[in-house]
Design a protein around this motif. Structure first.
Motif, PDB file in Angstrom:
ATOM      1  N   LEU A  11      -3.006  -0.802  -3.073  1.00  0.00           N
ATOM      2  CA  LEU A  11      -3.844   0.099  -2.241  1.00  0.00           C
ATOM      3  C   LEU A  11      -3.173   1.349  -2.127  1.00  0.00           C
ATOM      4  CD1 LEU A  11      -6.408   0.567  -0.543  1.00  0.00           C
ATOM      5  CD2 LEU A  11      -5.257  -0.064   1.354  1.00  0.00           C
ATOM      6  N   PHE A  12      -4.188   2.611  -2.659  1.00  0.00           N
ATOM      7  CA  PHE A  12      -3.269   3.799  -2.533  1.00  0.00           C
ATOM      8  C   PHE A  12      -4.335   4.591  -1.633  1.00  0.00           C
ATOM      9  CE2 PHE A  12      -3.183   8.247  -4.607  1.00  0.00           C
ATOM     10  CZ  PHE A  12      -2.075   8.648  -3.746  1.00  0.00           C
ATOM     11  N   ILE A  13      -3.665   5.253  -0.564  1.00  0.00           N
ATOM     12  CA  ILE A  13      -4.579   5.982   0.342  1.00  0.00           C
ATOM     13  C   ILE A  13      -3.880   7.528   0.235  1.00  0.00           C
ATOM     14  CG2 ILE A  13      -5.133   6.219   2.913  1.00  0.00           C
ATOM     15  CD1 ILE A  13      -4.743   3.416   3.056  1.00  0.00           C
ATOM     16  N   VAL A  14      -4.793   8.401   0.106  1.00  0.00           N
ATOM     17  CA  VAL A  14      -4.787   9.961   0.136  1.00  0.00           C
ATOM     18  C   VAL A  14      -5.196  10.187   1.482  1.00  0.00           C
ATOM     19  CG1 VAL A  14      -4.955  11.999  -0.652  1.00  0.00           C
ATOM     20  CG2 VAL A  14      -4.642  10.161  -2.273  1.00  0.00           C
ATOM     21  N   ASN A  15      -4.181  10.508   2.482  1.00  0.00           N
ATOM     22  CA  ASN A  15      -4.610  10.822   3.986  1.00  0.00           C
ATOM     23  C   ASN A  15      -4.019  12.221   4.267  1.00  0.00           C
ATOM     24  OD1 ASN A  15      -5.632   9.807   6.503  1.00  0.00           O
ATOM     25  ND2 ASN A  15      -3.352  10.217   7.191  1.00  0.00           N
ATOM     26  N   ALA A  16      -3.565  12.838   3.560  1.00  0.00           N
ATOM     27  CA  ALA A  16      -2.991  14.297   3.826  1.00  0.00           C
ATOM     28  C   ALA A  16      -3.967  15.184   3.286  1.00  0.00           C
ATOM     29  CB  ALA A  16      -1.544  14.738   3.341  1.00  0.00           C
ATOM     30  N   GLY A  17      -4.203  16.087   4.260  1.00  0.00           N
ATOM     31  CA  GLY A  17      -5.254  17.189   3.748  1.00  0.00           C
ATOM     32  C   GLY A  17      -5.991  17.934   4.692  1.00  0.00           C
ATOM     33  N   GLY A  18      -5.399  18.089   5.757  1.00  0.00           N
ATOM     34  CA  GLY A  18      -6.135  18.882   6.926  1.00  0.00           C
ATOM     35  C   GLY A  18      -5.711  20.367   6.525  1.00  0.00           C
ATOM     36  N   ASP A  19      -6.468  21.317   6.989  1.00  0.00           N
ATOM     37  CA  ASP A  19      -6.388  22.816   6.774  1.00  0.00           C
ATOM     38  C   ASP A  19      -5.589  23.295   7.821  1.00  0.00           C
ATOM     39  OD1 ASP A  19      -6.440  25.424   6.171  1.00  0.00           O
ATOM     40  OD2 ASP A  19      -8.664  25.400   6.110  1.00  0.00           O
ATOM     41  N   PRO A  20      -4.243  23.578   7.355  1.00  0.00           N
ATOM     42  CA  PRO A  20      -3.527  24.140   8.651  1.00  0.00           C
ATOM     43  C   PRO A  20      -3.624  25.517   8.675  1.00  0.00           C
ATOM     44  CG  PRO A  20      -2.188  23.933   6.456  1.00  0.00           C
ATOM     45  CD  PRO A  20      -3.598  23.425   6.216  1.00  0.00           C
ATOM     46  N   GLU A  21      -4.447  26.407   8.010  1.00  0.00           N
ATOM     47  CA  GLU A  21      -4.711  27.736   7.831  1.00  0.00           C
ATOM     48  C   GLU A  21      -5.744  28.303   8.794  1.00  0.00           C
ATOM     49  OE1 GLU A  21      -2.264  29.009   6.622  1.00  0.00           O
ATOM     50  OE2 GLU A  21      -1.592  27.901   4.907  1.00  0.00           O
ATOM     51  N   GLY A  22      -7.101  27.682   8.442  1.00  0.00           N
ATOM     52  CA  GLY A  22      -8.248  28.657   9.090  1.00  0.00           C
ATOM     53  C   GLY A  22      -8.340  29.963   9.100  1.00  0.00           C
ATOM     54  N   LYS A  23      -8.017  30.648   7.772  1.00  0.00           N
ATOM     55  CA  LYS A  23      -8.017  31.931   7.598  1.00  0.00           C
ATOM     56  C   LYS A  23      -8.975  32.129   6.553  1.00  0.00           C
ATOM     57  CE  LYS A  23      -4.643  32.978  10.295  1.00  0.00           C
ATOM     58  NZ  LYS A  23      -3.607  33.654   9.938  1.00  0.00           N
ATOM     59  N   ASN A  24      -9.410  33.373   6.464  1.00  0.00           N
ATOM     60  CA  ASN A  24     -10.053  33.864   5.298  1.00  0.00           C
ATOM     61  C   ASN A  24      -9.333  33.677   3.939  1.00  0.00           C
ATOM     62  OD1 ASN A  24     -12.501  34.268   6.528  1.00  0.00           O
ATOM     63  ND2 ASN A  24     -12.192  36.649   6.966  1.00  0.00           N
ATOM     64  N   ALA A  76       0.916  -1.072  -0.195  1.00  0.00           N
ATOM     65  CA  ALA A  76       0.026   0.098  -0.128  1.00  0.00           C
ATOM     66  C   ALA A  76       0.785   1.106   0.021  1.00  0.00           C
ATOM     67  CB  ALA A  76      -0.892  -0.041   1.164  1.00  0.00           C
ATOM     68  N   VAL A  77       0.286   2.419  -0.538  1.00  0.00           N
ATOM     69  CA  VAL A  77       1.145   3.602  -0.568  1.00  0.00           C
ATOM     70  C   VAL A  77      -0.003   4.387   0.328  1.00  0.00           C
ATOM     71  CG1 VAL A  77       1.663   5.647  -1.617  1.00  0.00           C
ATOM     72  CG2 VAL A  77       2.290   3.581  -2.650  1.00  0.00           C
ATOM     73  N   ILE A  78       0.512   5.078   1.323  1.00  0.00           N
ATOM     74  CA  ILE A  78      -0.143   5.954   2.402  1.00  0.00           C
ATOM     75  C   ILE A  78       0.334   7.550   2.407  1.00  0.00           C
ATOM     76  CG2 ILE A  78      -1.042   6.510   4.470  1.00  0.00           C
ATOM     77  CD1 ILE A  78      -0.501   3.289   5.255  1.00  0.00           C
ATOM     78  N   ALA A  79      -0.194   8.211   1.625  1.00  0.00           N
ATOM     79  CA  ALA A  79       0.366   9.593   1.557  1.00  0.00           C
ATOM     80  C   ALA A  79      -0.242  10.603   2.633  1.00  0.00           C
ATOM     81  CB  ALA A  79      -0.147  10.398   0.340  1.00  0.00           C
ATOM     82  N   GLY A  80       0.710  10.881   3.779  1.00  0.00           N
ATOM     83  CA  GLY A  80       0.126  11.442   5.047  1.00  0.00           C
ATOM     84  C   GLY A  80       0.116  10.275   6.023  1.00  0.00           C
ATOM     85  N   ALA A  81       1.220   9.428   6.372  1.00  0.00           N
ATOM     86  CA  ALA A  81       1.114   8.516   7.308  1.00  0.00           C
ATOM     87  C   ALA A  81       2.041   8.621   8.682  1.00  0.00           C
ATOM     88  CB  ALA A  81       2.192   7.406   6.302  1.00  0.00           C
ATOM     89  N   SER A  82       2.447   9.655   8.865  1.00  0.00           N
ATOM     90  CA  SER A  82       3.285   9.634  10.087  1.00  0.00           C
ATOM     91  C   SER A  82       2.490   9.567  11.523  1.00  0.00           C
ATOM     92  CB  SER A  82       4.173  11.187  10.181  1.00  0.00           C
ATOM     93  OG  SER A  82       3.338  12.154  10.084  1.00  0.00           O
ATOM     94  N   GLU A  83       1.180  10.034  11.424  1.00  0.00           N
ATOM     95  CA  GLU A  83       0.629   9.906  12.627  1.00  0.00           C
ATOM     96  C   GLU A  83      -0.862   9.999  12.415  1.00  0.00           C
ATOM     97  OE1 GLU A  83       2.010  13.760  14.254  1.00  0.00           O
ATOM     98  OE2 GLU A  83       0.347  15.080  13.137  1.00  0.00           O
ATOM     99  N   GLY A  84      -1.717  10.047  13.584  1.00  0.00           N
ATOM    100  CA  GLY A  84      -3.158  10.270  13.387  1.00  0.00           C
ATOM    101  C   GLY A  84      -3.708   9.075  12.673  1.00  0.00           C
ATOM    102  N   THR A  85      -4.480   9.141  11.735  1.00  0.00           N
ATOM    103  CA  THR A  85      -5.173   8.198  10.818  1.00  0.00           C
ATOM    104  C   THR A  85      -4.389   7.459   9.912  1.00  0.00           C
ATOM    105  OG1 THR A  85      -5.962   9.855   9.465  1.00  0.00           O
ATOM    106  CG2 THR A  85      -7.449   9.226  10.908  1.00  0.00           C
ATOM    107  N   GLY A  86      -3.413   8.140   9.502  1.00  0.00           N
ATOM    108  CA  GLY A  86      -2.316   7.445   8.843  1.00  0.00           C
ATOM    109  C   GLY A  86      -1.644   6.508   9.317  1.00  0.00           C
ATOM    110  N   LYS A  87      -1.265   6.717  10.452  1.00  0.00           N
ATOM    111  CA  LYS A  87      -0.505   5.732  11.374  1.00  0.00           C
ATOM    112  C   LYS A  87      -1.378   4.424  11.710  1.00  0.00           C
ATOM    113  CE  LYS A  87       1.926   5.184  16.067  1.00  0.00           C
ATOM    114  NZ  LYS A  87       2.302   5.959  17.177  1.00  0.00           N
ATOM    115  N   ALA A  88      -2.588   4.589  12.051  1.00  0.00           N
ATOM    116  CA  ALA A  88      -3.855   3.794  12.173  1.00  0.00           C
ATOM    117  C   ALA A  88      -3.690   2.758  10.843  1.00  0.00           C
ATOM    118  CB  ALA A  88      -4.885   4.347  12.590  1.00  0.00           C
ATOM    119  N   PHE A  89      -3.857   3.476   9.836  1.00  0.00           N
ATOM    120  CA  PHE A  89      -4.018   2.742   8.610  1.00  0.00           C
ATOM    121  C   PHE A  89      -2.704   1.761   8.306  1.00  0.00           C
ATOM    122  CE2 PHE A  89      -6.293   6.473   6.603  1.00  0.00           C
ATOM    123  CZ  PHE A  89      -7.597   5.979   7.020  1.00  0.00           C
ATOM    124  N   ALA A  90      -1.688   2.303   8.562  1.00  0.00           N
ATOM    125  CA  ALA A  90      -0.320   1.324   8.115  1.00  0.00           C
ATOM    126  C   ALA A  90      -0.328   0.295   9.391  1.00  0.00           C
ATOM    127  CB  ALA A  90       1.014   2.319   8.713  1.00  0.00           C
TER     128      ALA A  90
END
Length: 266
Positions: A87-100, A11-25
């Motif tokens: 299996l290809f998982i795209v897991n990176a995609g949170g919003d780090p900004e929270g700005k207009n 599998a390839v997990i893009a965004g794997a270092s922590e959180g749901t990515g870690k749980a997937f792995a």
């Protein structure tokens, strides 16, 4: 349900270092599937790979790749090399900004589009082509409830998530008959280190109803064959406050596909 014969051996997990990515792995390793772990920071990846090897004996490969960069997909594809990616998982995609939208340089939003749209599309094209040739495989696009509509402080973010929702539905309609699973996960607020850092930076309390990353991994893997959409916290046929349930969207996607055959052919 995740099946090593259908969704392995890698599998390839893009965004794997922590959180749901870690749980997937970790869940994949328990199923006997090794992962190519991709994120920007190398140490969390190597720590995770070592932890998985100790617990399961399954090998994982680490690749420190800047997921915001325009050439992200090239690096991911090169890292995968000639391995059979089931299996290809795209897991990176949170919003780090929270700005207009107007409060930040446009380059910030372009970076989010690179990470959240362009790189996933390129990788889905590459790995999806290989999967359809084998007649098996799976693609999971981890999204957000922000996909259902726009709002202040997340104009670009909600637009990206909405695009990926519609892309996933169309991709599912095209690939599912060829043996490839596609699932877009419209998640709720999940208890990840990234969320905790964001809330702390804003000096805000954590919500009470956070989803557990391990529970998210289990549910998504259980439902991978039931695409194209999973709505977190709701049964397949339950719409809740939304105009349509996941089952309703599935029916709609198939109906539109039938209608457009007259224009596009098979």
């Amino acid at each position: 349900m995740i099946d090593p014969q259908r969704h392995g051996p890698w599998a390839v997990i893009a965004g794997a270092s922590e959180g749901t990515g870690k749980a997937f792995a970790k869940a994949l390793a328990r199923a006997g599937i090794g992962s190519i772990l991709i994120a920007r920071r190398e140490k969390p990846l190597s720590d995770l790979a070592a932890e998985i090897a100790d617990e399961t004996g399954i090998e994982c490969i680490c690749a420190a790749i800047d997921l915001y960069a325009p050439d992200t997909a090239d690096h991911i594809i090169k890292t995968a090399g000639d391995r059979e990616i089931g299996l290809f998982i795209v897991n990176a995609g949170g919003d780090p900004e929270g700005k207009n939208f107007l409060d930040l340089p446009v380059e910030n939003w372009i970076d989010q589009v690179n990470r959240g749209v362009l790189a996933p599309l390129q990788c889905c094209q590459h790995f999806g082509t290989q999967m359809t040739a084998r007649g098996k495989g799976g693609i999971i696009l981890v999204g957000s409830g922000a996909c259902w509509g726009g709002a202040a402080n997340m104009a670009a973010y909600s637009g990206i998530k909405s695009f990926m929702l519609n892309f996933a539905e169309g991709l599912w309609a095209e690939l599912q008959p060829k043996g490839v699973d596609v699932l877009y996960a419209a998640l709720g607020t999940t208890d990840t280190p990234e969320l905790r850092r964001f809330m702390a930076a804003k000096n805000l309390p954590l919500p009470d109803d956070l989803a557990d990353p391990e529970a998210v991994a289990v549910r998504l893997f259980d439902e991978i064959g039931n695409g194209p959409v999973l709505i977190w916290g709701q049964a397949d046929d339950e719409a809740g406050r939304l105009p349509m349930s996941a089952a309703g969207r599935r029916t709609r996607t198939l109906a539109i596909g039938q209608a457009t055959k007259r224009i596009f052919g098979k």
